[in-house]
Design an enzyme around this catalytic site. Structure first.
Site, PDB file in Angstrom:
ATOM      1  N   CYS A  15      35.155   6.808   8.906  1.00 39.37           N
ATOM      2  CA  CYS A  15      36.523   7.248   9.180  1.00 39.37           C
ATOM      3  C   CYS A  15      37.037   8.099   8.011  1.00 39.37           C
ATOM      4  O   CYS A  15      36.631   7.913   6.866  1.00 39.37           O
ATOM      5  CB  CYS A  15      37.440   6.042   9.386  1.00 39.37           C
ATOM      6  SG  CYS A  15      39.135   6.481   9.851  1.00 39.37           S
TER       7      CYS A  15
ATOM      8  N   ASP B  38      39.814   7.871   6.726  1.00 38.16           N
ATOM      9  CA  ASP B  38      40.740   7.040   5.948  1.00 38.16           C
ATOM     10  C   ASP B  38      40.415   7.094   4.447  1.00 38.16           C
ATOM     11  O   ASP B  38      39.272   6.883   4.046  1.00 38.16           O
ATOM     12  CB  ASP B  38      40.647   5.590   6.466  1.00 38.16           C
ATOM     13  CG  ASP B  38      41.779   4.717   5.947  1.00 38.16           C
ATOM     14  OD1 ASP B  38      41.900   4.578   4.699  1.00 38.16           O
ATOM     15  OD2 ASP B  38      42.540   4.171   6.759  1.00 38.16           O
TER      16      ASP B  38
ATOM     17  N   ARG C  35      40.883   5.174   2.174  1.00 45.73           N
ATOM     18  CA  ARG C  35      40.480   3.920   1.527  1.00 45.73           C
ATOM     19  C   ARG C  35      39.020   3.573   1.763  1.00 45.73           C
ATOM     20  O   ARG C  35      38.549   2.515   1.313  1.00 45.73           O
ATOM     21  CB  ARG C  35      41.371   2.778   2.042  1.00 45.73           C
ATOM     22  CG  ARG C  35      42.837   2.972   1.710  1.00 45.73           C
ATOM     23  CD  ARG C  35      43.724   2.075   2.551  1.00 45.73           C
ATOM     24  NE  ARG C  35      43.683   2.426   3.967  1.00 45.73           N
ATOM     25  CZ  ARG C  35      44.381   1.797   4.918  1.00 45.73           C
ATOM     26  NH1 ARG C  35      45.162   0.798   4.592  1.00 45.73           N
ATOM     27  NH2 ARG C  35      44.299   2.179   6.178  1.00 45.73           N
TER      28      ARG C  35
ATOM     29  N   HIS D 102      36.148   0.589  10.131  1.00 41.91           N
ATOM     30  CA  HIS D 102      36.863  -0.280   9.184  1.00 41.91           C
ATOM     31  C   HIS D 102      37.978  -1.010   9.909  1.00 41.91           C
ATOM     32  O   HIS D 102      38.643  -0.445  10.784  1.00 41.91           O
ATOM     33  CB  HIS D 102      37.401   0.505   7.976  1.00 41.91           C
ATOM     34  CG  HIS D 102      38.492   1.460   8.310  1.00 41.91           C
ATOM     35  ND1 HIS D 102      39.823   1.188   8.062  1.00 41.91           N
ATOM     36  CD2 HIS D 102      38.476   2.677   8.886  1.00 41.91           C
ATOM     37  CE1 HIS D 102      40.558   2.201   8.464  1.00 41.91           C
ATOM     38  NE2 HIS D 102      39.772   3.134   8.970  1.00 41.91           N
TER      39      HIS D 102
ATOM     40  N   CYS E  11      41.879   0.032  11.280  1.00 44.40           N
ATOM     41  CA  CYS E  11      41.848   1.498  11.436  1.00 44.40           C
ATOM     42  C   CYS E  11      43.091   1.969  12.202  1.00 44.40           C
ATOM     43  O   CYS E  11      43.392   1.474  13.297  1.00 44.40           O
ATOM     44  CB  CYS E  11      40.576   1.915  12.175  1.00 44.40           C
ATOM     45  SG  CYS E  11      40.435   3.710  12.390  1.00 44.40           S
TER      46      CYS E  11
HETATM   47 CO    CO Z   1      40.294   4.593  10.286  1.00 43.95          CO
END
Ligand code: CO
Length: 222
Positions: free
Chosen positions: A43, A45, A47, A99, A102
């Site tokens: 992803c 993302d 993090r 994750h 999400c």
């Molecule tokens: Co995500």
């Protein structure tokens, strides 16, 4: 004139100096070639950075990231990344990394409109529809999010295995496995979703095995 991003540029120079202090020939070696064994499809993302969370240095993982770690058969970007990784770099493992928590997956569960990205997230919506009866057994939204994050990673492994690049690699006897993981933002732990596919024949049993594991998980918080 200083750049508006001067803090990042300064931080880059400090990082480069620290890497060279540890290994004076680090960049010299890396500049010559990359030979990563892994392709990471994760992803976007912020993090969930690939090399950092499995504690590997630059040069070890080839990376594709998009919102909600989707492998779509019409996404030329992702398909090209897989082709380059498999045919040219000859990676041995492709890891689909979802994750928990999400935001893309949550938007699907909430049926929330975010804009253009809703069209992309429709791929995750298809996964949710395919497994709607199983998802309905998980009473709390947090659990439903976790299960859909896992199911999405599992389905994207199947999509990856169905690409012509992966099928052709197996056909010619190239060593290549595809795996599903899900990362926990809460404690930084990676979870293996028990889906490991290393041949065309092993796809269906691995898929069914991984789905059964998700079905057996507790449907409510104890
Ligand atoms: Co995500």
């Amino acid at each position: 004139m200083t750049s508006p991003l001067q803090d990042l540029l300064d931080s880059n120079r400090r990082w480069s100096a620290a890497m060279r202090a540890e290994d004076p020939r680090f960049f010299e070696h890396l500049a010559k070639q990359q030979s990563p064994k892994y392709l990471w499809i994760g992803c976007s993302d912020s993090r969930v950075p690939a090399t950092q969370i499995v504690d590997l240095p630059p040069g070890e993982i080839f990376v594709q990231r998009n919102v909600a770690n989707v492998v779509s058969h019409s996404d030329l970007n992702c398909l090209s990344t897989i082709q380059f990784a498999v045919d040219i770099l000859k990676v041995e493992h492709i890891i689909i990394v979802g994750h928990y928590g999400c935001g893309g997956v949550q938007a699907v569960l909430d049926e929330r409109r975010l804009g253009l990205v809703d069209n992309w997230l429709r791929h995750v919506g298809d996964v949710a529809d395919k497994h709607s009866s199983m998802l309905a057994t998980f009473d709390l939204m947090g659990l439903r999010n976790a299960r859909l994050c896992e199911l999405n990673a599992i389905e994207q492994v199947a999509n990856t295995c169905h690409t012509t690049m992966v099928m052709d690699a197996w056909e010619r006897g190239q060593k290549l496995s595809v795996h599903a993981w899900c990362y926990s933002l809460d404690n930084g732990h990676m979870h293996d979703l028990n889906m490991h596919v290393d041949s065309r024949a092993s796809l269906l049993p691995a898929y069914e095995n991984a789905l059964q594991r998700v079905t057996r998980l507790p449907t409510a918080h104890p």
